[in-house]
Design a protein around this motif. Sequence first.
Motif, PDB file in Angstrom:
ATOM      1  N   VAL A 109      16.718  33.313  30.846  1.00  0.00           N
ATOM      2  CA  VAL A 109      17.908  33.848  30.199  1.00  0.00           C
ATOM      3  C   VAL A 109      18.889  32.694  30.071  1.00  0.00           C
ATOM      4  N   ASP A 110      19.268  32.410  28.838  1.00  0.00           N
ATOM      5  CA  ASP A 110      20.144  31.275  28.557  1.00  0.00           C
ATOM      6  C   ASP A 110      19.642  30.003  29.243  1.00  0.00           C
ATOM      7  N   GLN A 111      18.331  29.771  29.111  1.00  0.00           N
ATOM      8  CA  GLN A 111      17.627  28.577  29.574  1.00  0.00           C
ATOM      9  C   GLN A 111      17.585  28.423  31.087  1.00  0.00           C
ATOM     10  N   GLU A 112      17.684  29.535  31.809  1.00  0.00           N
ATOM     11  CA  GLU A 112      17.563  29.511  33.261  1.00  0.00           C
ATOM     12  C   GLU A 112      16.517  30.535  33.680  1.00  0.00           C
ATOM     13  N   LEU A 113      15.496  30.090  34.436  1.00  0.00           N
ATOM     14  CA  LEU A 113      14.456  31.006  34.887  1.00  0.00           C
ATOM     15  C   LEU A 113      15.055  32.127  35.722  1.00  0.00           C
ATOM     16  N   VAL A 114      14.596  33.356  35.448  1.00  0.00           N
ATOM     17  CA  VAL A 114      15.140  34.516  36.146  1.00  0.00           C
ATOM     18  C   VAL A 114      14.012  35.459  36.561  1.00  0.00           C
ATOM     19  N   GLU A 115      14.344  36.362  37.446  1.00  0.00           N
ATOM     20  CA  GLU A 115      13.442  37.427  37.891  1.00  0.00           C
ATOM     21  C   GLU A 115      13.637  38.651  36.989  1.00  0.00           C
ATOM     22  N   PRO A 116      12.695  39.601  37.031  1.00  0.00           N
ATOM     23  CA  PRO A 116      12.796  40.784  36.170  1.00  0.00           C
ATOM     24  C   PRO A 116      14.067  41.620  36.364  1.00  0.00           C
ATOM     25  N   ASP A 117      14.661  41.567  37.549  1.00  0.00           N
ATOM     26  CA  ASP A 117      15.859  42.370  37.787  1.00  0.00           C
ATOM     27  C   ASP A 117      17.149  41.667  37.352  1.00  0.00           C
ATOM     28  N   ALA A 118      17.015  40.509  36.715  1.00  0.00           N
ATOM     29  CA  ALA A 118      18.197  39.759  36.264  1.00  0.00           C
ATOM     30  C   ALA A 118      18.949  40.539  35.189  1.00  0.00           C
ATOM     31  N   PRO A 119      20.271  40.568  35.270  1.00  0.00           N
ATOM     32  CA  PRO A 119      21.064  41.275  34.263  1.00  0.00           C
ATOM     33  C   PRO A 119      21.098  40.526  32.933  1.00  0.00           C
ATOM     34  N   LEU A 120      21.263  41.287  31.855  1.00  0.00           N
ATOM     35  CA  LEU A 120      21.345  40.702  30.517  1.00  0.00           C
ATOM     36  C   LEU A 120      22.770  40.649  29.978  1.00  0.00           C
ATOM     37  N   LYS A 121      23.714  41.242  30.685  1.00  0.00           N
ATOM     38  CA  LYS A 121      25.087  41.283  30.201  1.00  0.00           C
ATOM     39  C   LYS A 121      25.597  39.871  29.902  1.00  0.00           C
ATOM     40  N   GLY A 122      26.031  39.669  28.673  1.00  0.00           N
ATOM     41  CA  GLY A 122      26.568  38.391  28.251  1.00  0.00           C
ATOM     42  C   GLY A 122      25.523  37.369  27.831  1.00  0.00           C
ATOM     43  N   ALA A 123      24.245  37.717  27.946  1.00  0.00           N
ATOM     44  CA  ALA A 123      23.185  36.767  27.584  1.00  0.00           C
ATOM     45  C   ALA A 123      23.157  36.552  26.079  1.00  0.00           C
ATOM     46  N   ARG A 124      22.875  35.317  25.692  1.00  0.00           N
ATOM     47  CA  ARG A 124      22.751  34.970  24.274  1.00  0.00           C
ATOM     48  C   ARG A 124      21.300  34.773  23.861  1.00  0.00           C
ATOM     49  N   GLU A 125      20.457  34.344  24.827  1.00  0.00           N
ATOM     50  CA  GLU A 125      19.065  34.041  24.513  1.00  0.00           C
ATOM     51  C   GLU A 125      18.164  34.449  25.674  1.00  0.00           C
ATOM     52  N   VAL A 126      17.023  35.037  25.325  1.00  0.00           N
ATOM     53  CA  VAL A 126      15.988  35.340  26.306  1.00  0.00           C
ATOM     54  C   VAL A 126      14.692  34.747  25.775  1.00  0.00           C
ATOM     55  N   ALA A 127      14.030  33.942  26.605  1.00  0.00           N
ATOM     56  CA  ALA A 127      12.776  33.302  26.224  1.00  0.00           C
ATOM     57  C   ALA A 127      11.656  33.826  27.102  1.00  0.00           C
ATOM     58  N   PHE A 128      10.509  34.114  26.472  1.00  0.00           N
ATOM     59  CA  PHE A 128       9.337  34.617  27.170  1.00  0.00           C
ATOM     60  C   PHE A 128       8.205  33.597  27.016  1.00  0.00           C
ATOM     61  N   PHE A 129       7.545  33.256  28.132  1.00  0.00           N
ATOM     62  CA  PHE A 129       6.462  32.289  28.070  1.00  0.00           C
ATOM     63  C   PHE A 129       5.507  32.531  29.218  1.00  0.00           C
ATOM     64  N   PRO A 130       4.253  32.044  29.078  1.00  0.00           N
ATOM     65  CA  PRO A 130       3.288  32.213  30.168  1.00  0.00           C
ATOM     66  C   PRO A 130       3.629  31.288  31.335  1.00  0.00           C
ATOM     67  N   PRO A 131       3.050  31.559  32.496  1.00  0.00           N
ATOM     68  CA  PRO A 131       3.278  30.678  33.647  1.00  0.00           C
ATOM     69  C   PRO A 131       2.850  29.247  33.330  1.00  0.00           C
ATOM     70  N   MET A 132       3.550  28.301  33.886  1.00  0.00           N
ATOM     71  CA  MET A 132       3.224  26.895  33.701  1.00  0.00           C
ATOM     72  C   MET A 132       2.138  26.506  34.697  1.00  0.00           C
TER      73      MET A 132
END
Length: 82
Positions: free
Chosen positions: A56-79
């Motif tokens: 979320v906004d270029q910071e790795l987060v857990e599933p329970d992370a809030p989206l309030k105020g977020a501008r971008e969400v990126a989804f990708f496979p594990p590295m």
Amino acid sequence: MIELRYFAWIRERVGTGHESYETQAATVADLIEELRGRDEGYAFAFSDPASVRVAVDQELVEPDAPLKGAREVAFFPPMTGG
């Protein structure tokens, strides 16, 4: 409006690399559940949420992370390293 970005096999399954999306989701997990209901491609891409990493906004987060105020969400496979 939030910008969604999809990478690697997630992009292939949903059929796009990015989109602007209007959501009422409160958390990342809520957003994933909402996206799963869109169509078969999204359902397939997010069928195993544990295999998807999220930033979320270029910071790795857990599933329970809030989206309030977020501008971008990126989804990708594990590295993987090597």
